[in-house]
Motif scaffolding. Structure first.
Motif, PDB file in Angstrom:
ATOM      1  N   UNK A  39       6.339   1.939   6.420  1.00 57.02           N
ATOM      2  CA  UNK A  39       5.113   1.170   6.074  1.00 57.02           C
ATOM      3  C   UNK A  39       5.732  -0.224   5.924  1.00 57.02           C
ATOM      4  N   UNK A  40       4.568  -0.886   6.698  1.00 58.95           N
ATOM      5  CA  UNK A  40       4.412  -2.169   7.001  1.00 58.95           C
ATOM      6  C   UNK A  40       3.865  -3.077   5.641  1.00 58.95           C
ATOM      7  N   UNK A  41       2.743  -2.617   5.133  1.00 61.60           N
ATOM      8  CA  UNK A  41       2.197  -3.567   4.065  1.00 61.60           C
ATOM      9  C   UNK A  41       1.392  -2.310   3.288  1.00 61.60           C
ATOM     10  N   UNK A  42       1.124  -2.780   2.010  1.00 67.84           N
ATOM     11  CA  UNK A  42       0.345  -2.288   0.975  1.00 67.84           C
ATOM     12  C   UNK A  42      -0.504  -3.242   0.401  1.00 67.84           C
ATOM     13  N   UNK A  43      -1.766  -2.901   0.157  1.00 68.25           N
ATOM     14  CA  UNK A  43      -2.460  -3.938  -0.539  1.00 68.25           C
ATOM     15  C   UNK A  43      -3.695  -3.697  -1.372  1.00 68.25           C
ATOM     16  N   UNK A  44      -3.624  -3.877  -2.740  1.00 67.63           N
ATOM     17  CA  UNK A  44      -4.970  -3.186  -3.543  1.00 67.63           C
ATOM     18  C   UNK A  44      -6.040  -4.184  -3.047  1.00 67.63           C
ATOM     19  N   UNK A  53      -6.341   1.485  -2.674  1.00 65.87           N
ATOM     20  CA  UNK A  53      -5.057   0.763  -1.930  1.00 65.87           C
ATOM     21  C   UNK A  53      -5.049   0.951  -0.472  1.00 65.87           C
ATOM     22  N   UNK A  54      -5.001  -0.077   0.318  1.00 63.40           N
ATOM     23  CA  UNK A  54      -4.985  -0.037   1.820  1.00 63.40           C
ATOM     24  C   UNK A  54      -3.477   0.077   2.135  1.00 63.40           C
ATOM     25  N   UNK A  55      -2.943   0.795   3.270  1.00 62.11           N
ATOM     26  CA  UNK A  55      -1.782   0.758   3.666  1.00 62.11           C
ATOM     27  C   UNK A  55      -1.650   0.711   5.023  1.00 62.11           C
ATOM     28  N   UNK A  56      -0.727   0.266   5.828  1.00 63.01           N
ATOM     29  CA  UNK A  56      -0.712   0.162   7.299  1.00 63.01           C
ATOM     30  C   UNK A  56       0.822   0.414   7.589  1.00 63.01           C
ATOM     31  N   UNK A  57       1.248   1.088   8.723  1.00 66.93           N
ATOM     32  CA  UNK A  57       2.548   1.532   9.074  1.00 66.93           C
ATOM     33  C   UNK A  57       2.778   1.499  10.644  1.00 66.93           C
ATOM     34  N   UNK A  58       4.035   1.623  11.167  1.00 64.50           N
ATOM     35  CA  UNK A  58       4.107   1.677  12.497  1.00 64.50           C
ATOM     36  C   UNK A  58       3.592   2.758  13.007  1.00 64.50           C
ATOM     37  N   UNK A  60       0.673   3.454  13.275  1.00 69.20           N
ATOM     38  CA  UNK A  60      -0.534   2.939  13.823  1.00 69.20           C
ATOM     39  C   UNK A  60      -1.772   3.360  12.979  1.00 69.20           C
ATOM     40  N   UNK A  61      -1.579   4.119  11.781  1.00 70.97           N
ATOM     41  CA  UNK A  61      -2.498   4.354  10.714  1.00 70.97           C
ATOM     42  C   UNK A  61      -2.822   3.325  10.041  1.00 70.97           C
ATOM     43  N   UNK A  77      -7.036   4.641  13.192  1.00 75.16           N
ATOM     44  CA  UNK A  77      -5.769   4.458  14.051  1.00 75.16           C
ATOM     45  C   UNK A  77      -5.882   3.001  15.037  1.00 75.16           C
ATOM     46  N   UNK A  78      -4.954   2.482  15.096  1.00 72.47           N
ATOM     47  CA  UNK A  78      -4.818   1.098  15.788  1.00 72.47           C
ATOM     48  C   UNK A  78      -4.307   1.286  17.216  1.00 72.47           C
TER      49      UNK A  78
END
Length: 87
Positions: A39-44, A53-58, A60-61, A77-78
């Motif tokens: 997990x790279x980042x989480x943000x409300x 809550x938004x989340x992004x990870x390595x 690509x999701x 997906x990115x």
């Protein structure tokens, strides 16, 4: 008030800091597991709705979670291996 954490274990935990007024120990009330990479980042949601809550990870999701139900509201997906949320 909630705090979210995520890291190399691919899990997102949600903490209710209001518990601190009753105890010196806080336990997470949600353990969200959907990412398959760190997990790279989480943000409300910045508009004050602390249940989204938004989340992004390595992996690509990029995921939007409803933390009340622990369900994913949106997934995309990115095409890069590292993603960060920007406010």
């Amino acid at each position: 008030m909630y705090i979210a954490s995520g890291g190399a274990d691919q899990r997102i935990r949600i903490w209710d800091v209001r518990q601190l007024s009753q105890s010196s120990e806080v336990t997470s009330f949600a353990d969200l597991r959907e990412h398959t990479g760190q997990i790279n980042e989480v943000q409300f949601q910045p508009c004050g709705n602390s249940s989204v809550l938004g989340s992004c990870a390595e992996d690509g999701q990029v995921l939007l979670w409803d933390i009340v139900s622990s369900e994913i509201n949106y997934r995309t997906y990115v095409m890069t291996s590292v993603v960060h949320v920007s406010s």
